[in-house]
Design a protein around this motif. Structure first.
Motif, PDB file in Angstrom:
ATOM      1  N   TRP A 179     -61.169 -19.763  15.151  1.00  0.00           N
ATOM      2  CA  TRP A 179     -61.769 -19.507  13.845  1.00  0.00           C
ATOM      3  C   TRP A 179     -61.528 -20.688  12.928  1.00  0.00           C
ATOM      4  N   LYS A 210     -61.650 -22.189   9.003  1.00  0.00           N
ATOM      5  CA  LYS A 210     -61.683 -21.918   7.568  1.00  0.00           C
ATOM      6  C   LYS A 210     -61.927 -23.261   6.892  1.00  0.00           C
ATOM      7  N   TYR A 224     -62.344 -25.422   3.450  1.00  0.00           N
ATOM      8  CA  TYR A 224     -62.007 -25.434   2.036  1.00  0.00           C
ATOM      9  C   TYR A 224     -62.859 -26.475   1.326  1.00  0.00           C
ATOM     10  N   VAL A 235     -65.365 -18.819   5.869  1.00  0.00           N
ATOM     11  CA  VAL A 235     -64.717 -18.342   7.089  1.00  0.00           C
ATOM     12  C   VAL A 235     -65.769 -17.646   7.923  1.00  0.00           C
ATOM     13  N   GLN A 278     -67.329 -14.430   3.875  1.00  0.00           N
ATOM     14  CA  GLN A 278     -66.884 -14.952   2.590  1.00  0.00           C
ATOM     15  C   GLN A 278     -67.229 -13.949   1.490  1.00  0.00           C
ATOM     16  N   TYR A 320     -64.904 -11.007   1.600  1.00  0.00           N
ATOM     17  CA  TYR A 320     -63.585 -11.365   1.073  1.00  0.00           C
ATOM     18  C   TYR A 320     -63.602 -11.317  -0.446  1.00  0.00           C
TER      19      TYR A 320
END
Length: 149
Positions: free
Chosen positions: A120, A122, A124, A132, A138, A141
């Protein structure tokens, strides 16, 4: 050679693994961390995995390739942890007697990695947002945590 590592990937090591007397071509795919994604500035990536299963799935992809393109030899290494811009995240090396097989097999490998290997990412971004899996994750989340944006 199918590995998951937290260390920088040694590309030459993978090439040496697939090089032998019946090789007429070696194709490598090197996936790196890019700065711009979907119009957003990327600061860094984090890769996480179910490590033992990831290695088993990489091995499975290697067997699939060797079955579809007889005479090929495959090596794949994927990096985990935090990676900066320009760092190497994944290397695939495929050797074959002829170039077309190694080219096709390398393309097949990266697509299969995305489909079946439990790794996975992620991502930034400079604006404070992150990604993600896919956009839906996203959004889920943000809704769950009460974040917006």
């Amino acid at each position: 050679m199918f590995k998951i590592t937290y260390e920088p990937i040694a590309v030459n090591e993978l090439i040496e693994h697939v090089l032998h007397n019946n090789v007429g071509a070696i194709q490598t795919f090197i996936g790196t961390v890019r700065e711009m994604t979907h119009g957003k500035q990327t600061l860094r990536l984090e890769y996480h995995a179910y490590e033992s299963m990831a290695v088993k799935m990489l091995e499975r992809i290697g067997k699939e390739i060797e079955g579809k393109w007889p005479g090929t030899t495959v090596a794949i290494t994927h990096r985990l942890g935090t990676l900066a811009i320009q760092e190497i995240a994944v290397v695939i090396a495929v050797s074959s007697p002829h170039r077309q097989a190694s080219h096709e097999a390398t393309s097949y490998a990266i697509e299969r990695i995305k489909e079946v290997v439990p790794i996975w990412k992620k991502e930034y971004w400079a604006d404070g947002s992150f990604w993600v899996g896919d956009q839906l994750e996203q959004n889920a989340y943000h809704e769950k945590e009460g974040h917006h944006g």
